[in-house]
Scaffold this motif. Structure first.
Motif, PDB file in Angstrom:
ATOM      1  N   MET A 233       0.841  -1.198   0.000  1.00 31.82           N
ATOM      2  CA  MET A 233       0.000   0.000   0.000  1.00 31.82           C
ATOM      3  C   MET A 233       0.878   1.250   0.000  1.00 31.82           C
ATOM      4  O   MET A 233       1.934   1.282   0.632  1.00 31.82           O
ATOM      5  CB  MET A 233      -0.912   0.021   1.223  1.00 31.82           C
ATOM      6  CG  MET A 233      -1.937  -1.107   1.292  1.00 31.82           C
ATOM      7  SD  MET A 233      -2.884  -1.078   2.827  1.00 31.82           S
ATOM      8  CE  MET A 233      -3.879   0.389   2.567  1.00 31.82           C
ATOM      9  N   THR A 234       0.434   2.281  -0.689  1.00 27.39           N
ATOM     10  CA  THR A 234       1.134   3.563  -0.656  1.00 27.39           C
ATOM     11  C   THR A 234       0.799   4.277   0.653  1.00 27.39           C
ATOM     12  O   THR A 234      -0.183   3.941   1.331  1.00 27.39           O
ATOM     13  CB  THR A 234       0.700   4.449  -1.826  1.00 27.39           C
ATOM     14  OG1 THR A 234      -0.699   4.788  -1.657  1.00 27.39           O
ATOM     15  CG2 THR A 234       0.896   3.741  -3.164  1.00 27.39           C
TER      16      THR A 234
ATOM     17  N   GLU B 183      -2.761   5.398   0.605  1.00 28.82           N
ATOM     18  CA  GLU B 183      -3.715   4.312   0.810  1.00 28.82           C
ATOM     19  C   GLU B 183      -3.764   3.880   2.272  1.00 28.82           C
ATOM     20  O   GLU B 183      -4.838   3.551   2.793  1.00 28.82           O
ATOM     21  CB  GLU B 183      -3.350   3.134  -0.089  1.00 28.82           C
ATOM     22  CG  GLU B 183      -3.612   3.401  -1.569  1.00 28.82           C
ATOM     23  CD  GLU B 183      -3.010   2.340  -2.472  1.00 28.82           C
ATOM     24  OE1 GLU B 183      -3.511   2.189  -3.607  1.00 28.82           O
ATOM     25  OE2 GLU B 183      -2.029   1.670  -2.065  1.00 28.82           O
ATOM     26  N   MET B 184      -2.628   3.910   2.947  1.00 31.46           N
ATOM     27  CA  MET B 184      -2.618   3.563   4.371  1.00 31.46           C
ATOM     28  C   MET B 184      -3.381   4.601   5.188  1.00 31.46           C
ATOM     29  O   MET B 184      -4.136   4.251   6.111  1.00 31.46           O
ATOM     30  CB  MET B 184      -1.176   3.433   4.865  1.00 31.46           C
ATOM     31  CG  MET B 184      -0.475   2.177   4.367  1.00 31.46           C
ATOM     32  SD  MET B 184       1.132   1.885   5.146  1.00 31.46           S
ATOM     33  CE  MET B 184       2.115   3.157   4.350  1.00 31.46           C
TER      34      MET B 184
ATOM     35  N   ALA C 274      -7.028   4.032   4.570  1.00 29.79           N
ATOM     36  CA  ALA C 274      -7.494   2.847   5.292  1.00 29.79           C
ATOM     37  C   ALA C 274      -7.702   3.167   6.766  1.00 29.79           C
ATOM     38  O   ALA C 274      -8.676   2.703   7.393  1.00 29.79           O
ATOM     39  CB  ALA C 274      -6.486   1.710   5.137  1.00 29.79           C
TER      40      ALA C 274
END
Length: 332
Positions: free
Chosen positions: A1-2, A5-6, A9
Motif C-alpha cells: 500500500m502507498t 492508501e494507508m 485505510a
C-alpha cells in the motif's frame, strides 16, 4: 500500500461515522492523478499553504488598523488560530483533521485590506456586491496560479464558502471551522483590545467570566471542552450555560470593541481609500495589471477591479493610493 492508501485505510477504520473520508470526496473540477503520499485533503492543505494569497494575509488587518506593536493579530495569525482550534475539536471528535485544516487555512483568502472596513466599502461601491467568503472561493477557483486556480476538492470549497453565515457547510469539518472562527476571533480580539487599552479583563461581564474563565486560554479551553463533550449525532453544540455566556460575550464585544470609536477611529479613512481606488480603476480599466485586464475583458471591469483590490495587502493599498492621488515633490 502507498502512504496515501494507508492513511485512507486508517480513515475508514477509525474516523467517526460523521467524518468526511478523503476516499469518498466528490472530487475536483479538473480530475487529477492521485498522489502516492498525500490524500486529496492533504494536497489541498498544501496548495493553500503555498499560495500567494495565503502569504498576503500577514499584511492584512484583523481588527485594529495599522496597530503600533508587533503582537496584534493580523489576518494570517487569525487564520492559524482558527486552524489550531478547529483541528483540536476535529481530532477529539474523530473527524477528518486534514479536511478541517485545509478549510481553516483557506477560509479568509479573499478578505480585503483593512478587514471588514474594506469589505464594507467594496460591498457598498460595487454593483456586484462583495462578500469575503465568496471571494475566498473565487481566489482558489479562479485567481490563484495565473488564473488556473488551485483545483481544490468540493468539500474544501464548500467549507470555505459556508464558514461565516447563511447555509451551513455540508461536512462536519466545515461546520467546525465556522465555530472555530467565531471562538478564535472573539477571544483574540479581547486580547488585542486589552493590549490596546480599549478593555480590561474586569470589563467583561461577571457572569461571562464565571462561566468561561477569566483569562484568554481559560475561555478558549472552556469553549472547546464544551463543544467536545456535548456534541453528538453529527450536531455541534455546547452546554446551554456556556453557549449563553459565549453569546453574551459576542454581544459585549460588538458593543465595546467592534463599534468602539477609539478602536475604529481610522476605519472611515480606510473605507474612503478603498472606494477611491475602486472608482479610479473602474473608470480607467486600462490601468489594471495584465492578469486583471484579462478578467476585465471576459467578466467586466467591476469584477476585475474587485479582484484586484480585494487581493491587496494594507500596505499595497496605501502605496497604490499614494501613487495615484498624493502629489510627489518636484525633483527639478
Amino acid at each position: 500500500m502507498t502512504p496515501r492508501e494507508m492513511t485512507q485505510a486508517f480513515e475508514q477504520e477509525h474516523l467517526s461515522p460523521f467524518a468526511a473520508r478523503s476516499q469518498q470526496t466528490k472530487g475536483r473540477k479538473r480530475p487529477e492523478e492521485e498522489c502516492s503520499l498525500r490524500t486529496p485533503y492533504q494536497r489541498d492543505r498544501d496548495r493553500i499553504l503555498h499560495c500567494k494569497s495565503f502569504r498576503r494575509l500577514k499584511h492584512k488587518t484583523q481588527v485594529f488598523l495599522a496597530p503600533e506593536g508587533d503582537h496584534y493579530r493580523t489576518r494570517l495569525t487569525h487564520t492559524l488560530e482558527v486552524a489550531q482550534i478547529a483541528r483540536t475539536i476535529a481530532r477529539a471528535l474523530q473527524l477528518n483533521e486534514d479536511l478541517t485544516e485545509a478549510i481553516s487555512l483557506g477560509h479568509d483568502l479573499g478578505h480585503t485590506p483593512f478587514g471588514h472596513a474594506g469589505e464594507r466599502a467594496l460591498n457598498e461601491v460595487s454593483p456586484l456586491g462583495f462578500r469575503h467568503y465568496e471571494q475566498s472561493v473565487r481566489v482558489v477557483e479562479r485567481l490563484e496560479k495565473e488564473g488556473e486556480g488551485l483545483n481544490l476538492t468540493w468539500e474544501v470549497r464548500n467549507g470555505i464558502l459556508c464558514h461565516t453565515c447563511g447555509e451551513e457547510a455540508a461536512t462536519m469539518e466545515g461546520r467546525i471551522v465556522r465555530l472555530a472562527d467565531r471562538i478564535a476571533y472573539i477571544n483574540h480580539d479581547i486580547d488585542d483590545a486589552i493590549r490596546g487599552g480599549v478593555l480590561t479583563e474586569e470589563d467583561i461581564p461577571k457572569e461571562v467570566r464565571a462561566a468561561l474563565g477569566g483569562r484568554h486560554s481559560a475561555r478558549i479551553g472552556t469553549l472547546i471542552q464544551s463543544v467536545v463533550e456535548h456534541s453528538a449525532g453529527g450536531v455541534l453544540q455546547m452546554e446551554p450555560r456556556v453557549a449563553d455566556a459565549f453569546s453574551k460575550l459576542h454581544t459585549f464585544m460588538y458593543d465595546r470593541v467592534y463599534y468602539n470609536s477609539r478602536a475604529k477611529a481610522e476605519e472611515g479613512k480606510a473605507e474612503d481609500l478603498i472606494k477611491r481606488l475602486y472608482e479610479y480603476f473602474t473608470s480607467r480599466p486600462q490601468k489594471l495589471p495584465g492578469e486583471f485586464a484579462a478578467i476585465c475583458e471576459t467578466e467586466g471591469k467591476d469584477r476585475a477591479t474587485l479582484d484586484y483590490i480585494a487581493g491587496m495587502s494594507d500596505y499595497y493599498a496605501i502605496e497604490t493610493f499614494q501613487r495615484l492621488f498624493v502629489p510627489k515633490g518636484w525633483g527639478g
